[in-house]
Design a protein around this motif. Structure first.
Motif, PDB file in Angstrom:
ATOM      1  N   ARG A 280      -8.469  -0.001  -3.994  1.00 14.22           N
ATOM      2  CA  ARG A 280      -8.200   1.270  -3.292  1.00 14.22           C
ATOM      3  C   ARG A 280      -6.856   1.847  -3.716  1.00 14.22           C
ATOM      4  O   ARG A 280      -6.713   3.056  -3.920  1.00 14.22           O
ATOM      5  CB  ARG A 280      -8.224   1.057  -1.775  1.00 14.22           C
ATOM      6  CG  ARG A 280      -9.609   0.936  -1.198  1.00 14.22           C
ATOM      7  CD  ARG A 280      -9.598   1.061   0.304  1.00 14.22           C
ATOM      8  NE  ARG A 280      -8.706   0.129   0.980  1.00 14.22           N
ATOM      9  CZ  ARG A 280      -9.073  -1.069   1.424  1.00 14.22           C
ATOM     10  NH1 ARG A 280     -10.322  -1.489   1.278  1.00 14.22           N
ATOM     11  NH2 ARG A 280      -8.197  -1.857   2.024  1.00 14.22           N
TER      12      ARG A 280
ATOM     13  N   LYS B 154      -9.754  -5.977  -3.290  1.00 15.67           N
ATOM     14  CA  LYS B 154     -10.313  -4.739  -2.733  1.00 15.67           C
ATOM     15  C   LYS B 154      -9.191  -3.788  -2.327  1.00 15.67           C
ATOM     16  O   LYS B 154      -9.292  -2.581  -2.530  1.00 15.67           O
ATOM     17  CB  LYS B 154     -11.222  -5.050  -1.540  1.00 15.67           C
ATOM     18  CG  LYS B 154     -12.524  -5.698  -1.938  1.00 15.67           C
ATOM     19  CD  LYS B 154     -13.352  -6.071  -0.733  1.00 15.67           C
ATOM     20  CE  LYS B 154     -14.585  -6.852  -1.167  1.00 15.67           C
ATOM     21  NZ  LYS B 154     -15.354  -7.346  -0.026  1.00 15.67           N
TER      22      LYS B 154
ATOM     23  N   THR C 129       0.816  -1.215   0.000  1.00  9.40           N
ATOM     24  CA  THR C 129       0.000   0.000   0.000  1.00  9.40           C
ATOM     25  C   THR C 129       0.853   1.269   0.000  1.00  9.40           C
ATOM     26  O   THR C 129       0.325   2.355  -0.200  1.00  9.40           O
ATOM     27  CB  THR C 129      -0.950   0.027   1.218  1.00  9.40           C
ATOM     28  OG1 THR C 129      -0.174   0.010   2.415  1.00  9.40           O
ATOM     29  CG2 THR C 129      -1.889  -1.165   1.194  1.00  9.40           C
TER      30      THR C 129
ATOM     31  N   LYS D  29      -7.108   3.412  -7.170  1.00  5.44           N
ATOM     32  CA  LYS D  29      -7.892   4.652  -7.149  1.00  5.44           C
ATOM     33  C   LYS D  29      -7.108   5.803  -6.528  1.00  5.44           C
ATOM     34  O   LYS D  29      -7.322   6.940  -6.877  1.00  5.44           O
ATOM     35  CB  LYS D  29      -9.203   4.433  -6.382  1.00  5.44           C
ATOM     36  CG  LYS D  29     -10.203   3.621  -7.169  1.00  5.44           C
ATOM     37  CD  LYS D  29     -11.466   3.382  -6.377  1.00  5.44           C
ATOM     38  CE  LYS D  29     -12.458   2.551  -7.185  1.00  5.44           C
ATOM     39  NZ  LYS D  29     -13.630   2.174  -6.395  1.00  5.44           N
ATOM     40  N   ASN D  30      -6.203   5.484  -5.599  1.00  3.72           N
ATOM     41  CA  ASN D  30      -5.404   6.524  -4.950  1.00  3.72           C
ATOM     42  C   ASN D  30      -4.216   6.982  -5.794  1.00  3.72           C
ATOM     43  O   ASN D  30      -3.632   8.003  -5.516  1.00  3.72           O
ATOM     44  CB  ASN D  30      -4.896   6.031  -3.579  1.00  3.72           C
ATOM     45  CG  ASN D  30      -6.016   5.889  -2.592  1.00  3.72           C
ATOM     46  OD1 ASN D  30      -7.085   6.480  -2.736  1.00  3.72           O
ATOM     47  ND2 ASN D  30      -5.805   5.075  -1.570  1.00  3.72           N
TER      48      ASN D  30
END
Length: 185
Positions: free
Chosen positions: A180, A176, A66, A183-184
């Motif tokens: 995210r 999922k 992430t 999209k970021n």
């Protein structure tokens, strides 16, 4: 002169087509593709029965993913899809899962890997930052270890229906997270 113009026009079209074919462009549509994968994963599986709840391990998803940069997200997604493709290429619970959906999922993942290879060839020709390369290698290694834990879990449970349902749920959660992340970025 009409035949000369026609010949020049044909040469121009041939060159344009050759340039288009010989110089592929990255067309990967991450969020759209990710939604498609999540939907197929949902459709291919069966039910998750109560007795399967005892088999839910912590696969330790590599959360450092992430924190990757925009430059590295393509490589991480590529590695993730490669690992999923390998995982879903063997010992599947064919009797319990919808084989048409499995084939669509496998074909979709394979097509996405091909698209990402084009994107990566474009990115790798531009990138030479050694610190970014080190971070990418570390993250890729963590991703491989994560999938090794999943594969070991399946083997230890003799590729049972419950173990595959557990893995299917885990991968839906991963998708999922990637959703995210895309999209970021």
């Amino acid at each position: 002169t009409l035949s000369v113009h026609r010949s020049v026009f044909q040469v121009c079209i041939t060159l344009a087509l050759y340039t288009k074919i010989s110089d592929p462009i990255c067309h990967f549509q991450g969020v759209k593709v990710n939604y498609y994968n999540m939907n197929l994963l949902h459709k291919m599986g069966g039910y998750f029965s109560q007795h399967c709840l005892s088999e839910i391990p912590d696969f330790r998803f590599p959360m450092e993913i992430t924190k990757v940069t925009q430059k590295n997200i393509t490589m991480i997604i590529y590695e993730f899809l490669q690992q999923i493709f390998q995982l879903f290429s063997k010992n599947l619970p064919l009797g319990a899962w919808n084989t048409i959906q499995i084939e669509k999922f496998q074909n979709g993942i394979y097509h996405q890997i091909e698209e990402l290879e084009i994107c990566l060839s474009e990115e790798q020709s531009k990138a030479r930052n050694t610190f970014q390369t080190w971070i990418l290698k570390s993250t890729t290694f963590s991703m491989k270890k994560y999938f090794q834990r999943i594969t070991s879990f399946l083997k230890d449970n003799q590729y049972s229906h419950c173990s595959w349902e557990t893995v299917r749920m885990e991968l839906r959660t991963c998708l999922k997270i990637f959703d995210r992340l895309m999209k970021n970025h």
